[in-house]
Enzyme design. Sequence first.
Site, PDB file in Angstrom:
ATOM      1  N   ALA A  29      74.459 128.699 127.919  1.00  0.00           N
ATOM      2  CA  ALA A  29      74.734 127.297 127.369  1.00  0.00           C
ATOM      3  C   ALA A  29      75.692 126.659 128.264  1.00  0.00           C
ATOM      4  CB  ALA A  29      75.266 127.432 125.962  1.00  0.00           C
ATOM      5  N   ASN A  30      76.303 125.383 127.664  1.00  0.00           N
ATOM      6  CA  ASN A  30      77.226 124.567 128.469  1.00  0.00           C
ATOM      7  C   ASN A  30      78.123 124.273 127.450  1.00  0.00           C
ATOM      8  OD1 ASN A  30      75.697 122.052 127.562  1.00  0.00           O
ATOM      9  ND2 ASN A  30      74.288 122.712 129.145  1.00  0.00           N
ATOM     10  N   ARG A  31      79.318 123.681 127.969  1.00  0.00           N
ATOM     11  CA  ARG A  31      80.344 123.125 126.975  1.00  0.00           C
ATOM     12  C   ARG A  31      80.275 121.554 126.709  1.00  0.00           C
ATOM     13  NH1 ARG A  31      84.478 126.884 127.309  1.00  0.00           N
ATOM     14  NH2 ARG A  31      84.486 127.667 129.473  1.00  0.00           N
ATOM     15  N   SER A  32      79.598 121.614 125.491  1.00  0.00           N
ATOM     16  CA  SER A  32      79.355 120.183 124.873  1.00  0.00           C
ATOM     17  C   SER A  32      79.414 120.215 123.117  1.00  0.00           C
ATOM     18  CB  SER A  32      77.983 119.825 125.189  1.00  0.00           C
ATOM     19  OG  SER A  32      77.786 118.545 124.495  1.00  0.00           O
ATOM     20  N   ALA A  95      73.997 117.237 126.933  1.00  0.00           N
ATOM     21  CA  ALA A  95      74.386 117.999 128.123  1.00  0.00           C
ATOM     22  C   ALA A  95      73.163 119.237 128.177  1.00  0.00           C
ATOM     23  CB  ALA A  95      75.716 118.780 128.030  1.00  0.00           C
TER      24      ALA A  95
END
Length: 222
Positions: A29-32, A95
């Site tokens: 995942a990513n930081r959003s 994101a």
Amino acid sequence: PAVRPLAGRRILVTSGPTHEPIDPVRYIANRSSGRQGTAIAAALVALGAEVTFVTGPAEVPPPPGVQAIRVETAAQMLAAVRGALPVEAAVFAAAVADWHVTGAGDRKIKKGAEAPSLALAQNPDILADVAGLAEGRPRLVVGFAAETDDVLAHARAKLTRKKADWIVANDVSPASGVMGGTENTVTLVTAQGDEGWPRLSKEAVAERLAARIAEALTEGPA
Ligand code: C5P
């Protein structure tokens, strides 16, 4: 000007991260947090728009008054976005993960003597897909460029490469505190030039952007 200048106008907003499965229990995942996209959807609803809100697994719930479609992966987000067309404007605040893991199956990868290696493949670029539509392209396509360096140069390149009409450029270097934070300092990059906005709450950025979208959609034929 009308109090609800976007009454009856269909607008799409993507928001949040995507989760790309490695196996049934793990993901990339990513930081959003989904805060900026959620604020934009809320601001558009406040101006009367009919908002379809396609969201990955965000930290904040969808705002009241939108038609929310919850997805997990980029592939699911693309399908939901295509299904939401036609719209007059589309704001891509999600994101999206750049890659997915190939061969992710329904069996948990067992811990062994050796660490597994993951094979990654490109995800579809949802913004570029929609902005490049020969038929049924929204009149206004807005993307984001979250960058840690050369923010404006990257945003201008993205505007051209992805065929977006506007790019909201923001500095997400760790020192900026933007990711997961409550404030944002953005520059609106368009073919007509750049417009730096002051440091604002994500809600105020959203209100300003929604007002600009209302102007663009109600200013004569596109
Ligand atoms: O290339 P980059 O990810 O920095 O571009 C950011 C912009 O493109 C954002 O508006 C984001 O929502 C959109 N995007 C997308 N699909 C992707 C990657 C990015 O819609 N796979």
